[in-house]
Motif scaffolding. Structure first.
Motif, mmCIF file in Angstrom:
data_model
loop_
_atom_site.group_PDB
_atom_site.id
_atom_site.type_symbol
_atom_site.label_atom_id
_atom_site.label_comp_id
_atom_site.label_asym_id
_atom_site.label_seq_id
_atom_site.Cartn_x
_atom_site.Cartn_y
_atom_site.Cartn_z
ATOM 1 N N THR A 15 0.816 -1.173 -0.079
ATOM 2 C CA THR A 15 0.053 -0.016 -0.018
ATOM 3 C C THR A 15 0.754 1.331 0.021
ATOM 4 O O THR A 15 0.413 2.325 -0.011
ATOM 5 C CB THR A 15 -1.010 0.066 1.196
ATOM 6 O OG1 THR A 15 -0.191 -0.177 2.337
ATOM 7 C CG2 THR A 15 -2.152 -1.004 1.143
ATOM 8 N N GLU A 16 2.215 1.022 -0.073
ATOM 9 C CA GLU A 16 3.223 2.188 -0.069
ATOM 10 C C GLU A 16 3.277 2.716 -1.473
ATOM 11 O O GLU A 16 3.098 2.160 -2.277
ATOM 12 C CB GLU A 16 4.240 1.758 0.757
ATOM 13 C CG GLU A 16 4.218 1.380 2.164
ATOM 14 C CD GLU A 16 5.626 0.781 2.717
ATOM 15 O OE1 GLU A 16 6.580 1.100 2.347
ATOM 16 O OE2 GLU A 16 5.329 -0.165 3.651
ATOM 17 N N ASP A 17 4.038 3.977 -1.483
ATOM 18 C CA ASP A 17 4.319 4.445 -2.848
ATOM 19 C C ASP A 17 5.801 3.931 -3.379
ATOM 20 O O ASP A 17 6.063 4.168 -4.569
ATOM 21 C CB ASP A 17 4.673 5.758 -2.562
ATOM 22 C CG ASP A 17 3.472 6.770 -2.277
ATOM 23 O OD1 ASP A 17 2.283 6.317 -2.612
ATOM 24 O OD2 ASP A 17 3.465 7.757 -1.651
ATOM 25 N N ARG A 18 6.343 3.059 -2.469
ATOM 26 C CA ARG A 18 7.804 2.522 -3.060
ATOM 27 C C ARG A 18 7.765 1.045 -2.454
ATOM 28 O O ARG A 18 7.266 0.634 -1.381
ATOM 29 C CB ARG A 18 8.903 3.266 -2.331
ATOM 30 C CG ARG A 18 10.387 2.489 -2.760
ATOM 31 C CD ARG A 18 11.341 3.168 -2.098
ATOM 32 N NE ARG A 18 11.560 4.605 -2.687
ATOM 33 C CZ ARG A 18 12.548 5.034 -3.443
ATOM 34 N NH1 ARG A 18 13.342 4.201 -3.547
ATOM 35 N NH2 ARG A 18 12.571 6.049 -4.000
ATOM 36 N N CYS A 19 8.025 0.288 -3.321
ATOM 37 C CA CYS A 19 8.119 -1.124 -2.908
ATOM 38 C C CYS A 19 9.143 -1.558 -1.905
ATOM 39 O O CYS A 19 10.405 -0.982 -1.787
ATOM 40 C CB CYS A 19 8.635 -2.232 -4.223
ATOM 41 S SG CYS A 19 8.672 -3.902 -3.686
ATOM 42 N N PRO A 20 8.619 -2.073 -0.621
ATOM 43 C CA PRO A 20 9.442 -2.265 0.547
ATOM 44 C C PRO A 20 10.681 -3.262 0.304
ATOM 45 O O PRO A 20 11.602 -3.483 1.107
ATOM 46 C CB PRO A 20 8.762 -2.645 1.726
ATOM 47 C CG PRO A 20 7.290 -3.029 0.917
ATOM 48 C CD PRO A 20 7.276 -2.437 -0.289
#
Length: 67
Positions: A15-20
């Motif tokens: 759900t983040e803007d960058r892949c963790p």
């Protein structure tokens, strides 16, 4: 509730803007089917890595297909 998107590189669903997992910002809302990886050494995780080498390196949800 935040929209889940899949990374186009490793297929991790976030759900983040960058892949963790891989750090990519190339995320897609257009993904299909998912597998939840609990053990990265499981047969399913290894099979997933055969078709998507960057996938299933950490436990989590992964998309099977990402457009």
């Amino acid at each position: 509730m935040a929209k889940e998107r899949a990374c186009r590189h490793c297929h991790y669903i976030t759900t983040e803007d960058r892949c963790p997992v891989c750090g990519s910002r190339d995320l897609s809302d257009d993904w299909f089917d998912l597998v939840i990886v609990l053990d990265v050494e499981s047969r399913i995780a290894k099979k997933l890595r055969e078709s998507i080498p960057e996938a299933a390196k950490v436990p989590g949800k992964y998309a099977i297909r990402v457009r």
